[in-house]
Design a protein around this motif. Structure first.
Motif, PDB file in Angstrom:
ATOM      1  N   LEU A   1       0.879  -1.168   0.000  1.00 28.97           N
ATOM      2  CA  LEU A   1       0.000   0.000   0.000  1.00 28.97           C
ATOM      3  C   LEU A   1       0.914   1.214   0.000  1.00 28.97           C
ATOM      4  CD1 LEU A   1      -3.096   0.247   0.223  1.00 28.97           C
ATOM      5  CD2 LEU A   1      -2.801   0.542   2.699  1.00 28.97           C
ATOM      6  N   LEU A   2       0.936   1.958  -1.100  1.00 24.35           N
ATOM      7  CA  LEU A   2       1.846   3.112  -1.208  1.00 24.35           C
ATOM      8  C   LEU A   2       1.038   4.398  -1.202  1.00 24.35           C
ATOM      9  CD1 LEU A   2       4.509   4.564  -1.798  1.00 24.35           C
ATOM     10  CD2 LEU A   2       4.319   3.843  -4.175  1.00 24.35           C
ATOM     11  N   ASN A   3       1.295   5.237  -0.219  1.00 20.15           N
ATOM     12  CA  ASN A   3       0.537   6.494  -0.043  1.00 20.15           C
ATOM     13  C   ASN A   3      -0.970   6.245  -0.114  1.00 20.15           C
ATOM     14  OD1 ASN A   3       2.914   8.010   0.138  1.00 20.15           O
ATOM     15  ND2 ASN A   3       3.009   8.280  -2.081  1.00 20.15           N
TER      16      ASN A   3
ATOM     17  N   VAL B   1       3.328  -1.435   4.002  1.00 26.49           N
ATOM     18  CA  VAL B   1       2.650  -0.136   3.901  1.00 26.49           C
ATOM     19  C   VAL B   1       3.728   0.937   3.892  1.00 26.49           C
ATOM     20  CG1 VAL B   1       0.991   1.439   4.971  1.00 26.49           C
ATOM     21  CG2 VAL B   1       0.617  -1.034   5.103  1.00 26.49           C
ATOM     22  N   SER B   2       3.615   1.876   2.961  1.00 28.57           N
ATOM     23  CA  SER B   2       4.681   2.861   2.807  1.00 28.57           C
ATOM     24  C   SER B   2       4.131   4.246   2.487  1.00 28.57           C
ATOM     25  CB  SER B   2       5.601   2.403   1.666  1.00 28.57           C
ATOM     26  OG  SER B   2       6.687   3.283   1.557  1.00 28.57           O
ATOM     27  N   THR B   3       4.818   5.270   2.968  1.00 31.52           N
ATOM     28  CA  THR B   3       4.450   6.642   2.580  1.00 31.52           C
ATOM     29  C   THR B   3       5.721   7.393   2.205  1.00 31.52           C
ATOM     30  OG1 THR B   3       4.639   7.468   4.839  1.00 31.52           O
ATOM     31  CG2 THR B   3       2.451   6.782   4.145  1.00 31.52           C
ATOM     32  N   ASN B   4       5.625   8.195   1.154  1.00 35.91           N
ATOM     33  CA  ASN B   4       6.708   9.109   0.784  1.00 35.91           C
ATOM     34  C   ASN B   4       6.233  10.498   1.203  1.00 35.91           C
ATOM     35  OD1 ASN B   4       7.971   6.971  -0.563  1.00 35.91           O
ATOM     36  ND2 ASN B   4       6.990   7.470  -2.509  1.00 35.91           N
ATOM     37  N   ASN B   5       7.095  11.291   1.842  1.00 33.05           N
ATOM     38  CA  ASN B   5       6.640  12.633   2.232  1.00 33.05           C
ATOM     39  C   ASN B   5       6.936  13.666   1.141  1.00 33.05           C
ATOM     40  OD1 ASN B   5       9.369  13.017   2.477  1.00 33.05           O
ATOM     41  ND2 ASN B   5       9.267  14.078   4.429  1.00 33.05           N
TER      42      ASN B   5
ATOM     43  N   THR C   1       5.593  11.260  -5.543  1.00 34.97           N
ATOM     44  CA  THR C   1       6.105   9.994  -6.074  1.00 34.97           C
ATOM     45  C   THR C   1       6.260  10.095  -7.599  1.00 34.97           C
ATOM     46  OG1 THR C   1       5.086   8.800  -4.254  1.00 34.97           O
ATOM     47  CG2 THR C   1       5.549   7.503  -6.213  1.00 34.97           C
ATOM     48  N   ALA C   2       7.318   9.500  -8.142  1.00 31.29           N
ATOM     49  CA  ALA C   2       7.556   9.469  -9.595  1.00 31.29           C
ATOM     50  C   ALA C   2       7.564  10.858 -10.221  1.00 31.29           C
ATOM     51  CB  ALA C   2       6.534   8.584 -10.299  1.00 31.29           C
ATOM     52  N   ALA C   3       8.190  11.818  -9.533  1.00 34.37           N
ATOM     53  CA  ALA C   3       8.254  13.185 -10.059  1.00 34.37           C
ATOM     54  C   ALA C   3       9.700  13.616 -10.255  1.00 34.37           C
ATOM     55  CB  ALA C   3       7.554  14.136  -9.112  1.00 34.37           C
TER      56      ALA C   3
ATOM     57  N   ALA D   1      13.534  11.088  -7.041  1.00 37.50           N
ATOM     58  CA  ALA D   1      14.178   9.856  -6.578  1.00 37.50           C
ATOM     59  C   ALA D   1      13.318   9.049  -5.605  1.00 37.50           C
ATOM     60  CB  ALA D   1      15.542  10.177  -5.967  1.00 37.50           C
ATOM     61  N   SER D   2      11.998   9.013  -5.825  1.00 34.98           N
ATOM     62  CA  SER D   2      11.135   8.243  -4.926  1.00 34.98           C
ATOM     63  C   SER D   2      11.439   6.764  -5.017  1.00 34.98           C
ATOM     64  CB  SER D   2       9.658   8.498  -5.237  1.00 34.98           C
ATOM     65  OG  SER D   2       9.293   7.901  -6.463  1.00 34.98           O
ATOM     66  N   SER D   3      11.814   6.276  -6.214  1.00 35.63           N
ATOM     67  CA  SER D   3      12.077   4.840  -6.327  1.00 35.63           C
ATOM     68  C   SER D   3      13.326   4.463  -5.523  1.00 35.63           C
ATOM     69  CB  SER D   3      12.216   4.414  -7.790  1.00 35.63           C
ATOM     70  OG  SER D   3      13.273   5.088  -8.404  1.00 35.63           O
ATOM     71  N   ALA D   4      14.278   5.381  -5.395  1.00 36.02           N
ATOM     72  CA  ALA D   4      15.492   5.090  -4.624  1.00 36.02           C
ATOM     73  C   ALA D   4      15.149   4.928  -3.149  1.00 36.02           C
ATOM     74  CB  ALA D   4      16.523   6.201  -4.825  1.00 36.02           C
TER      75      ALA D   4
ATOM     76  N   LYS E   1       5.515  13.647 -15.817  1.00 37.68           N
ATOM     77  CA  LYS E   1       5.382  13.643 -17.271  1.00 37.68           C
ATOM     78  C   LYS E   1       6.669  13.356 -18.037  1.00 37.68           C
ATOM     79  CE  LYS E   1       4.984  18.683 -17.275  1.00 37.68           C
ATOM     80  NZ  LYS E   1       4.429  19.384 -16.302  1.00 37.68           N
ATOM     81  N   HIS E   2       7.799  13.187 -17.343  1.00 40.60           N
ATOM     82  CA  HIS E   2       9.022  12.930 -18.093  1.00 40.60           C
ATOM     83  C   HIS E   2       9.116  11.465 -18.520  1.00 40.60           C
ATOM     84  CE1 HIS E   2       9.911  11.891 -13.981  1.00 40.60           C
ATOM     85  NE2 HIS E   2      10.951  11.195 -14.379  1.00 40.60           N
ATOM     86  N   LEU E   3      10.003  11.201 -19.482  1.00 43.42           N
ATOM     87  CA  LEU E   3      10.255   9.820 -19.896  1.00 43.42           C
ATOM     88  C   LEU E   3      10.982   9.122 -18.741  1.00 43.42           C
ATOM     89  CD1 LEU E   3      10.453   7.657 -22.193  1.00 43.42           C
ATOM     90  CD2 LEU E   3      12.642   8.711 -22.816  1.00 43.42           C
ATOM     91  N   PRO E   4      10.409   8.043 -18.179  1.00 40.70           N
ATOM     92  CA  PRO E   4      11.042   7.417 -17.011  1.00 40.70           C
ATOM     93  C   PRO E   4      12.492   7.017 -17.291  1.00 40.70           C
ATOM     94  CG  PRO E   4       8.865   6.480 -17.404  1.00 40.70           C
ATOM     95  CD  PRO E   4       9.174   7.358 -18.575  1.00 40.70           C
ATOM     96  N   SER E   5      13.297   7.034 -16.228  1.00 40.79           N
ATOM     97  CA  SER E   5      14.732   6.736 -16.357  1.00 40.79           C
ATOM     98  C   SER E   5      14.967   5.404 -17.066  1.00 40.79           C
ATOM     99  CB  SER E   5      15.392   6.650 -14.988  1.00 40.79           C
ATOM    100  OG  SER E   5      15.011   7.685 -14.166  1.00 40.79           O
ATOM    101  N   THR E   6      14.229   4.376 -16.641  1.00 37.91           N
ATOM    102  CA  THR E   6      14.450   3.033 -17.185  1.00 37.91           C
ATOM    103  C   THR E   6      14.338   3.033 -18.710  1.00 37.91           C
ATOM    104  OG1 THR E   6      13.442   2.167 -15.184  1.00 37.91           O
ATOM    105  CG2 THR E   6      13.667   0.626 -17.010  1.00 37.91           C
TER     106      THR E   6
END
Ligand SMILES: Nc1ncnc2c1ncn2[C@@H]1O[C@H](COP(=O)(O)OP(=O)(O)OP(=O)(O)O)[C@@H](O)[C@H]1O
Ligand SMILES: C[C@@](O)(CCOP(=O)(O)OP(=O)(O)O)CC(=O)O
Length: 409
Positions: A71-73, A117-121, A124-126, A129-132, A214-219
């Motif tokens: 469960l993310l955010n 269960v996780s929350t980013n303050n 996310t994905a902006a 570095a939320s994935s890090a 909206k950017h092209l994801p790093s991967t």
């Protein structure tokens, strides 16, 4: 551990930091194992400003047919369809299973479903570095839940498979991810070049240009670059290995002038291979370039006066600028941005790092390009004031209660 009628709920919680690379990871030599084409180096940022908080839990009363969940955010992430998350969970389980085999008195946690269960303050994905931070917290919290004896470096092999940059968020301070050469990725690991206490004066000002997704994801972006950029092999094989050595030397010697030059050169080199890709990838926008102009003006004043560089910009796969500087130059670097962006227009100047930033005097701003100032004022929505910080921390505050229900922060 919480107890209820159907049996115990085992829990472990951690917070994990974001890191921003000064020598960038861009390119995979093996996309399945997530092995990079070159080593990289980052600064771990303080969790007082940006952090992920994750609770890993397992219990015999969690419905087996529902399997593992994240469960993310507040929203369920479809992790059953994420090979990266599955790789992390599978490898952590197998380490727990070996532990259980060697000590039969241990509870058999490896066979139980995991509820995470996780929350980013932060968004996310902006491009923040939320994935890090997210994968570092996921791996650390499960490793703690399973009481795994593996070191942070050993766990970095697992976190790397969630997201490459995540392997550097398992440690604090100044962290290298060694590309390694083994085909199975066994030597592609992160290690601490220096702890935060070695150079605690490092500060970072994040200019949030766009919190939109909206950017092209790093991967996807790095795959295009590896396949199509003719400049890329020189970057990966020649330029970055030399820069890694020089950057480690600059950090060891606390030489900000060298650190800043290498940081800006490597950010520019990374964006150059993006632009050299086909179709070209452009992550920077006019607001990013305006931030560059302001950093250049700050550095010009300093070098004209016979001193070294005071500020270093760096950009990841998006338009947000991160500006590194030393605490002693707070007013001459962050103070300039504060004076020109103002308190009303832009939020984020509060907090333990922000409150020390006094707006620079007007004469410091006189040399700035008016157009750049105007573009920056129109395009920066928020700042994050932070500095070098420590690695993941085990915490007592759980996002899953004793009955196994999610808790809202
Ligand atoms: N707290 C978290 N726990 C587990 N996974 C997370 C967490 N936060 C983010 N993620 C994973 O990372 C993904 C976002 O990664 P993505 O690389 O797109 O964005 P980013 O890291 O913010 O940006 P960038 O990599 O460009 O800097 C999410 O969709 C999710 O799968
Ligand atoms: C530009 C970067 O931020 C790229 C980060 O890429 P990711 O770690 O997000 O990529 P994946 O391994 O595919 O998940 C540079 C860096 O952090 O080194």
């Amino acid at each position: 551990m919480g107890d209820n009628r159907q049996g115990p709920v085992y829990r472990s919680s951690t917070t994990a930091p974001v890191n921003i690379a000064v020598i960038k990871y861009w390119g995979k030599r093996d996309a399945t194992l997530n092995l990079p084409t070159n080593s990289s180096l980052s600064v771990t940022l303080s969790q007082a400003s940006l952090r992920t908080h994750t609770t890993a839990s397992c219990s015999a009363h969690y419905a087996a047919h529902e399997g593992d969940s994240l469960l993310l955010n507040g929203s369920a992430e479809p992790i059953q369809h994420s090979p990266r998350t599955q790789a992390c969970l599978g490898q952590l389980r197998s380490l727990r299973s070996s532990l259980e085999a060697s000590d039969p008195s241990l509870p058999k946690l490896s066979g139980l479903p995991l509820h995470i269960v996780s929350t980013n303050n932060f968004p996310t994905a902006a491009g923040l570095a939320s994935s890090a931070a997210g994968f570092a917290a996921l791996v650390r919290s499960i490793a703690d839940l399973y009481a795994l004896p593996q070191s942070a470096t050993e766990l970095s092999r697992i976190a790397r498979q969630g997201s490459g940059s995540a392997c550097r968020s398992l440690m604090g301070g100044y962290v290298a991810w060694r590309a390694g050469s083994a085909a199975d990725g066994s030597d592609s690991l992160a290690d601490e070049v220096a702890p935060p206490a070695h150079w605690p004066q490092m500060r970072a000002l994040v200019l949030v240009v766009s919190a939109a997704k909206k950017h092209l994801p790093s991967t996807a972006g790095m795959q295009v670059t590896v396949k199509t950029s003719s400049l890329f092999p020189t970057r990966a094989d020649v330029v970055v290995p030399r820069r890694m050595q020089n950057m480690e030397q600059a950090i060891r010697a606390r030489d900000f002038d060298a650190f800043a030059r290498l940081t800006m050169q490597d950010s520019n080199g990374f964006h150059a291979v993006c632009l050299d890709s086909w179709p070209p990838i452009a992550y920077l926008n006019d607001v990013s370039r305006a931030a560059v102009r302001v950093v250049e003006a700050i550095n010009q004043q300093s070098t004209d006066a016979g001193a070294g560089l005071l500020a270093a910009y760096t950009f990841d796969a998006g338009p947000n600028a991160v500006v590194y500087y030393l605490e002693r130059d707070t007013e001459r670097v962050a103070g300039v941005f504060r004076a020109l962006l103002g308190n009303e227009r832009v939020e984020g100047w509060e907090g333990s790092y922000g409150q020390d930033i006094k707006p620079a005097e007007m004469e410091e701003l006189a040399t700035l390009d008016e157009k750049a100032v105007e573009t920056l004022r129109a395009g920066v929505s928020r700042v994050i004031c932070t500095g070098v910080g420590g690695g993941p921390e085990k915490v007592d505050s759980h996002l899953v209660d004793e009955r196994g229900e999610p808790v809202w922060e």
